[in-house]
Design an enzyme around this catalytic site. Structure first.
Site: not given
Length: 705
Positions: A52, A99-100, A133, A154, A426, A444
């Site tokens: 995303e 970075s790439l 990577k 970095r 339980c 339990c």
């Protein structure tokens, strides 16, 4: 501006708001990307899947290309990562750590190759260096005259965090380069990461200590490297792979990137073996597909591969754009994170009664499979992550790891979400659920007698390879035997007959006969395997071996008090109390006696204190493949002579036993001057059973040689 995300019921994805003007869209993208970058790089707490984020980033890049006046200094396209943490001293990189750019499909790679050829004004196939990577933390190591003097993260690409004290605890990083002619200054760029097995062991220790578990190896590596107390970092196994260079002074630069990595390897810097030199776009894609097939079998997580023009003079000609080189690109794998909806939260019951909350999910395809359930670990984790029924969440699956819920997406939380409430009883047996003080896990209280879930888990543990090693008993067979009330305890396994087994689903006379043969074979075992197979809480394989070695026979172990147990190596009050509690239960003692009556036996011996052990106090490390013994067989003989078998080499290691294809452990032993044995050398010591004085004399003699 407000983040107007809405769930898309058809696709299960995210619907972004329509905007009337591209300036508003760009401003919204910048704000969102900066927020998510801060969560990922600074807080180590990602809020959306990488896929995303990448989509949003590419959209902003395209907007800025079409409208250059949108480019501002605070745009995510003008920076590399998040701001460095304020607790560490700040280090300004001599050369920025860029970075790439990312590629996601084959057409992106073909376009990248075309741009490179156009930039070099050639129609010939370009030679590329291809690598992995890594999913870790980028780091810069500065060596002066061959010695490590500084390590920095970095950070934002220009300024990072000084983590030198922590890096010095990473055994994979050489403190001195292995060369007689080191450069005056060498700035090595690479990645700090945690291997999957080391990650699993770390989380196991976290669970045993009742502490928070790490979500994934990357977060574990980042959290370990950012510890203000380097002693904590030293307790966690971090790795390092070199893959680039910054400043170089006092030495000639190799002519190609592949030659640079070879030079690194020759100087003792770790370089990943999974790399190649290929020609053209076809070579790049062939490498991508070959790594995709190997990916799940790798010892570490990767999220793609990296392509770099191999010749360094060609790299210089191609140059850089604002945030990335033109001569390199990252080809990312399809996302192994996805978003879906939590339809419910239930619980599972484990072998020791541990109650684990499990998210019941709307089916989502992630990591190559359709996922409908994901672990939430424990009640505290549910509350910490604030996961509620009805939330849209990020689900992660890496390799064969059980899928887990990483976080919920705040923008997509509906008004009718419901909080998870730990049940009072339980769900399997109805016994009360209790949470012991200072523990993160609720349990339990029914025990294996009352709770079928604990019974099944305990039986699977008893028949496992490291315990009684009974072949043929898989999960389905155990479930049938328990569900049909054919067996209740491990002792009942040895009462099974051919007819009862053959009548079970997917069983026939031949399979049943094989199971009975495996049961008979398992009766001859060792005391350590037997103790481990009992499933005593906190007693793992190594602890079981120490108990067997210390007490020598079962009766002495059964009579041991808490004070006597604490005298055993590596056993503290928590483990001692757990053992005493187990052995105080009459049902457990009855089970042990029934197993003995069934014919389970092992060689009895005197307690360790009563028998001199020639290898007592000696630590051995096994590496490589021995010609005539398995590692387990060699370890068993060493331990029988009083020695301890460790997994890593240190200054305290007495011997390293090296077979064929011995790796980094052998190199480490040579660096530290640890005595190295082959199989005949080990057998010679074992057969002679040298007393301590003779061992010391032999070590001294070999050292003089």
């Amino acid at each position: 501006m407000q983040n107007d995300f809405f769930p898309d019921s058809q696709a299960g994805g995210v619907h972004k708001p329509e905007v009337n003007h591209w300036q508003e869209r760009a401003a919204w993208l910048k704000a969102e990307l900066n927020r998510h970058s801060h969560a990922y790089y600074v807080l180590d707490n990602p809020t959306i899947p990488d896929a995303e984020y990448d989509k949003m980033f590419r959209e902003l890049v395209e907007l800025e290309q079409d409208h250059p006046d949108l480019v501002t200094s605070d745009s995510p396209t003008q920076r590399v990562g998040g701001k460095p943490l304020p607790q560490f001293e700040q280090v300004r990189h001599a050369l920025p750590m860029l970075s790439l750019n990312n590629a996601f499909g084959e057409e992106d790679i073909v376009s990248f190759d075309r741009r490179v050829r156009e930039g070099l004004n050639t129609t010939e196939d370009i030679t590329y260096s291809t690598e992995l990577k890594f999913d870790g933390l980028a780091i810069s190591l500065r060596y002066e005259n061959g010695y490590l003097v500084q390590a920095a993260t970095r950070g934002d690409g220009t300024t990072g965090e000084n983590v030198t004290a922590n890096i010095r605890t990473v055994r994979a990083v050489p403190l001195r380069l292995n060369t007689d002619t080191p450069p005056a200054v060498l700035d090595v760029r690479g990645e700090v990461l945690m291997f999957k097995a080391d990650f699993a062991r770390l989380n196991e220790r976290q669970r045993e200590a009742g502490q928070k578990e790490f979500a994934n190896p990357r977060n574990a590596a980042a959290g370990s490297l950012r510890q203000l107390d380097s002693r904590i970092t030293a307790q966690r196994t971090l790795r390092f792979f070199a893959y680039g260079i910054g400043v170089l002074e006092g030495a000639g630069m190799p002519g190609s990137h592949s030659a640079l990595l070879d030079w690194y390897a020759a100087m003792g810097l770790p370089v990943c073996r999974e790399r190649a030199v290929v020609k053209g776009a076809k070579g790049l894609l062939d490498f991508f597909h070959s790594i995709a097939e190997k990916r799940r079998g790798l010892a570490y997580d990767i999220d793609g591969v990296v392509y770099k023009v191999d010749r360094l003079d060609h790299q210089q000609r191609l140059g850089f754009v604002s945030r990335a080189p033109r001569f390199a690109i990252a080809h990312k794998f399809p996302a192994e994170e996805a978003m879906t909806v939590v339809q419910d939260i239930g619980v599972q019951v484990g072998r020791t009664g541990a109650i684990t909350p499990v998210a019941r999910l709307a089916p989502v395809f992630v990591g190559g499979v359709t996922v409908t359930n994901a672990t939430l670990h424990n009640e505290d984790e549910v509350n910490r992550k604030d996961i509620q029924i009805g939330d849209t969440v990020i689900v992660r699956r890496a390799g064969d790891v059980i899928p887990e819920v990483v976080a919920y997406v705040p923008e997509l939380r509906p008004d009718n979400v419901r909080r998870f409430v730990m049940p009072a009883t339980c769900p399997v047996c109805g016994s009360p659920i209790v949470r012991p003080e200072e523990e993160a896990v609720a349990r339990c209280s029914g025990g294996w007698i009352k709770c079928p879930a604990q019974r099944k888990g305990g039986l699977l543990h008893f028949v496992s390879r490291r315990a009684l090693d009974i072949e043929g008993f898989g999960e389905q067979l155990i479930e049938q035997l328990v569900d049909k009330n054919i067996i209740t305890t491990a002792a009942d396994l040895y009462k099974l007959g051919l007819t009862a087994l053959a009548e079970l689903d997917r069983m026939a006379d031949k399979s049943a006969q094989n199971v009975l043969k495996a049961l008979e074979k398992s009766k001859s075992t060792t005391l350590a395997r037997f103790i481990y197979g009992l499933g005593i809480r906190h007693v793992g394989e190594a602890t079981a071996k120490e108990l067997a070695r210390h007490f020598g026979n079962l009766d002495a172990f059964l009579r041991a008090s808490e004070e006597q147990l604490i005298e055993v190596a590596d056993i503290g009050p928590v483990v001692a109390r757990s053992i005493v509690s187990f052995l105080s239960d009459p049902l457990n003692i009855e089970l042990i006696e029934q197993l003995r009556a069934a014919g389970i036996h092992w060689p009895e011996s005197e307690p360790a204190a009563a028998v001199p052990k020639p290898f007592a106090g000696k630590t051995f490390v096994l590496t490589g493949t021995l010609p005539n013994m398995t590692r387990d067989e060699a370890a068993a003989r060493i331990e029988a002579a009083g020695g301890k078998v460790a997994g890593s080499v240190s200054k305290k290691t007495s011997y390293v036993v090296a077979g064929e294809e011995a790796g980094s452990k052998l190199v480490k032993a040579q660096e530290l001057g640890v005595m190295i044995l082959d199989e005949p050398g080990l057998l010679g010591l074992l057969d002679r059973q040298l007393p301590e004085v003779e061992l010391q004399q032999e070590e001294q003699q070999q050292g003089e040689r």
